[in-house]
Write an enzyme that holds these catalytic residues in place. Structure first.
Site, short mmCIF file in Angstrom:
data_model
loop_
_atom_site.label_atom_id
_atom_site.label_comp_id
_atom_site.label_asym_id
_atom_site.label_seq_id
_atom_site.Cartn_x
_atom_site.Cartn_y
_atom_site.Cartn_z
N ASP A 102 43.31 41.25 40.75
CA ASP A 102 41.89 40.93 40.57
C ASP A 102 41.42 41.93 39.51
O ASP A 102 42.25 42.46 38.75
CB ASP A 102 41.11 41.07 41.91
CG ASP A 102 39.71 40.45 41.85
OD1 ASP A 102 39.59 39.23 41.98
OD2 ASP A 102 38.72 41.19 41.64
N LYS A 116 41.33 40.11 51.12
CA LYS A 116 41.04 40.80 49.85
C LYS A 116 41.19 42.28 50.09
O LYS A 116 41.03 42.75 51.22
CB LYS A 116 39.60 40.51 49.40
CG LYS A 116 39.35 40.77 47.93
CD LYS A 116 39.68 39.56 47.10
CE LYS A 116 39.64 39.81 45.63
NZ LYS A 116 39.77 38.55 44.87
P1 NDP Z 1 40.11 42.00 34.53
O1 NDP Z 1 40.15 43.36 35.09
O2 NDP Z 1 41.28 41.47 33.81
O3 NDP Z 1 38.86 41.83 33.56
C1 NDP Z 1 37.56 42.08 34.03
C2 NDP Z 1 36.60 41.95 32.87
O4 NDP Z 1 35.27 41.97 33.35
C3 NDP Z 1 36.70 43.11 31.89
O5 NDP Z 1 36.35 42.65 30.61
C4 NDP Z 1 35.67 44.08 32.43
O6 NDP Z 1 35.17 45.00 31.47
C5 NDP Z 1 34.58 43.14 32.87
N1 NDP Z 1 33.84 43.75 33.98
C6 NDP Z 1 34.34 44.14 35.18
N2 NDP Z 1 33.39 44.69 35.94
C7 NDP Z 1 32.27 44.63 35.21
C8 NDP Z 1 30.95 45.03 35.44
N3 NDP Z 1 30.58 45.61 36.61
N4 NDP Z 1 30.03 44.80 34.45
C9 NDP Z 1 30.40 44.22 33.27
N5 NDP Z 1 31.65 43.83 33.01
C10 NDP Z 1 32.56 44.03 33.95
O7 NDP Z 1 39.73 41.06 35.77
P2 NDP Z 1 39.90 39.48 35.92
O8 NDP Z 1 39.73 38.81 34.62
O9 NDP Z 1 41.12 39.24 36.72
O10 NDP Z 1 38.66 39.14 36.87
C11 NDP Z 1 37.39 38.71 36.37
C12 NDP Z 1 36.64 37.97 37.46
O11 NDP Z 1 37.42 36.82 37.86
C13 NDP Z 1 36.39 38.75 38.76
O12 NDP Z 1 35.16 38.33 39.31
C14 NDP Z 1 37.52 38.29 39.68
O13 NDP Z 1 37.22 38.46 41.03
C15 NDP Z 1 37.62 36.83 39.27
N6 NDP Z 1 38.86 36.14 39.59
C16 NDP Z 1 40.06 36.61 39.15
C17 NDP Z 1 41.22 35.93 39.44
C18 NDP Z 1 42.55 36.37 38.93
O14 NDP Z 1 43.52 35.65 39.17
N7 NDP Z 1 42.66 37.47 38.22
C19 NDP Z 1 41.20 34.70 40.26
C20 NDP Z 1 39.88 34.25 40.60
C21 NDP Z 1 38.76 34.96 40.28
P3 NDP Z 1 35.70 46.52 31.45
O15 NDP Z 1 37.08 46.44 30.87
O16 NDP Z 1 34.74 47.26 30.62
O17 NDP Z 1 35.71 46.96 32.89
O1 2IT Z 2 39.79 35.83 43.53
C1 2IT Z 2 40.94 35.34 43.49
O2 2IT Z 2 41.15 34.18 43.84
C2 2IT Z 2 42.04 36.19 43.01
N1 2IT Z 2 41.79 37.31 42.59
C3 2IT Z 2 43.45 35.69 43.04
C4 2IT Z 2 44.04 35.85 44.42
C5 2IT Z 2 45.50 35.54 44.54
O3 2IT Z 2 46.03 35.77 45.64
O4 2IT Z 2 46.15 35.07 43.59
#
Ligand code: NDP
Ligand code: 2IT
Length: 449
Positions: free
Chosen positions: A162, A122
């Site tokens: 992420d 990561k």
């Molecule tokens: P994005 O940046 O696309 O979206 C994140 C969302 O969460 C936004 O709405 C953001 O609001 C909100 N957010 C982030 N930090 C905070 C905080 N501290 N408090 C409140 N709201 C918050 O990210 P993803 O959708 O990609 O990721 C969301 C979650 O999913 C994370 O935990 C990530 O690790 C996990 N994840 C993502 C994967 C991926 O493929 N993208 C895979 C597996 C897990 P704002 O815009 O106001 O910051």
């Molecule tokens: O938390 C996760 O699994 C991710 N942000 C996706 C990682 C990846 O390599 O696609």
């Protein structure tokens, strides 16, 4: 267990998120260590909690006003036991070594569960893309990659997105990598479709999480049809969770960002979801604007004086935390149960605190922990790597079918492992044990490295 945990805590006393992730895994795998003393002798826990390599670097860049800015960049190469390091990059002001180490640690077991050959890593930065121009984001990404490029490669370490890292950021980083290396390779996943990306990668985490919950529900001869769902976040994972829930006949009534949340009792339909995608991915606006546009929705601003999150305090059947770590505390978990929620699918990584997890387990609800439920994203990243290596593209249907099958297999692996260790229905134990066994056995095979 306490000796092993002290070993980790004493080395880095300030890394509380990392300790939290390690403690959860340790609790689950203690019976495995008792049954298999060779893991203890080979010091698997001591080795698996220590990153193989940890990279930290300076990221200087010039903003639109001509001012020099300095951020921190990191890459944690946690484990290469079963494949090249693989895992996302997070750009958010809250990023610390502790947060990235917890994420890298979780990623090792998650990637093992996908059945694809990927180790765990990561990375990221304390850079905040919010409010920055495209030019500033590009300048930052180029500077970040000017150091990261020497540590990664398609057979070494393959980053992805992420929080704060989506298609735009991956594009700028890929462009800089290609320029520096003079090579066009699958060094990042989540790429654009025209330049090596895979269909369904943007959808994969949200879709996969809903597929996983559908599998959990199927064990009770139930489905997502007519279920009311609470979703937090409004980014990549949240958006495609809403899309798949709709597809399967359910209804999502909430979305949030770091300023507040909306509650739309009538449900977020396809048109409203299209509005959210444009608002968040193109206009980069705030979720409050949903309630400005749709009068049936109520917007509630975050109130930091509350010791619970009102988003989790609505009548519903399912909850999909899809924003960030520790967004559901013990009080939230109790509110969810009291409001009828009996399915929790963690789209986010470690969104539930240890207290919340205990409440879910004590109440024997269908609780799908992140390393199992959100593994669809990295799984399709693995499929993107396969397509890049073969230099061909699979169709949307082909990737979606593979994703669905992978989520079914992860679900079954959790059920089998938890049953073998006498903890039927406990998906936390199941996911941790199944992931751990694959990595630990590979480490034993490869000697002390
Ligand atoms: P994005 O940046 O696309 O979206 C994140 C969302 O969460 C936004 O709405 C953001 O609001 C909100 N957010 C982030 N930090 C905070 C905080 N501290 N408090 C409140 N709201 C918050 O990210 P993803 O959708 O990609 O990721 C969301 C979650 O999913 C994370 O935990 C990530 O690790 C996990 N994840 C993502 C994967 C991926 O493929 N993208 C895979 C597996 C897990 P704002 O815009 O106001 O910051
Ligand atoms: O938390 C996760 O699994 C991710 N942000 C996706 C990682 C990846 O390599 O696609």
């Amino acid at each position: 267990m306490s000796d092993l945990l002290s070993f980790v805590k004493d080395r880095d006393p300030d890394q509380k998120e990392f300790h939290q992730a390690v403690e959860e895994v340790l609790e689950s795998v203690m019976p495995v260590l008792e049954r298999n003393p060779e893991y203890v002798k080979a010091k698997i826990i001591e080795r698996i909690t220590e990153p193989e390599r940890l990279i930290q670097f300076r990221v200087p860049w010039v903003d639109d006003a001509g001012n020099v800015q300095v951020n921190r960049g990191f890459r944690i190469e946690m484990s290469s036991a079963i494949g090249p390091y693989k895992g996302g990059l997070r750009f958010h002001p809250s990023v610390t070594l502790s947060i990235l180490k917890f994420l890298a640690f979780e990623q090792v077991f998650k990637n093992a569960l996908t059945t694809l050959p990927m180790g765990g890593g990561k990375g990221g930065s304390d850079f905040d893309p919010k409010g920055k121009s495209d030019n500033e984001v590009m300048k930052f990404c180029q500077s970040f990659m000017s150091e990261l490029f020497r540590h990664i490669g398609p057979d070494t370490d393959v980053p992805a997105g992420d929080i704060g890292v989506g298609g735009r950021e991956i594009g700028y980083m890929f462009g800089q990598y290609k320029k520096l290396r003079n090579e066009f390779t699958g060094v990042l996943t989540g790429k654009g479709l025209a330049w090596g990306g895979s269909l369904i990668r943007p959808e994969a985490t949200g879709y996969g999480c809903v597929y996983f919950c559908a599998e959990m529900l199927a064990t009770k001869e139930d489905s997502l049809k007519d279920k009311t769902c609470l979703v937090s976040g409004s980014g990549n994972v949240a958006q495609y969770t809403v899309e798949k829930v709709l597809d399967l006949g359910g209804k999502c009534v909430t979305l949030s960002d770091s300023s507040g949340y909306i509650y739309d009792e009538t449900g977020i339909d396809a048109d409203k979801l299209a509005f959210v995608m444009d608002l968040k991915n193109v206009k980069r606006g705030r979720i409050k604007e949903y309630a400005d546009k749709y009068s049936e929705a109520v917007y509630t601003e975050i109130d930091s004086t509350l010791d619970y999150n009102p988003l989790w305090h609505h009548k519903a059947d399912c909850a999909f935390p899809s924003a960030t770590q520790n967004e559901i505390n013990g009080k939230d978990a109790q509110n969810l149960i009291d409001n009828g929620v009996f399915v929790v699918g963690e789209g986010a990584n470690m969104p539930s605190t240890p207290d919340a997890i205990n409440i879910f387990l004590d109440n024997k609800i269908l609780y799908g922990p992140g390393k199992a439920a959100n593994a669809g994203g990295v799984a399709v990243s693995g499929l993107e790597m396969s397509q890049n290596s073969m230099r061909l593209d699979w169709t949307r249907e082909e990737v979606d079918t593979r994703l669905n099958l992978i989520m079914k297999n992860i679900h079954q692996a959790c059920v089998d492992a938890s049953t073998e260790y006498g903890m039927e229905g406990n998906y936390v134990a199941g996911a941790n044990i199944a992931g751990f066994l694959k990595v630990a056995n590979s480490m034993i095979d490869q000697g002390i490295v």
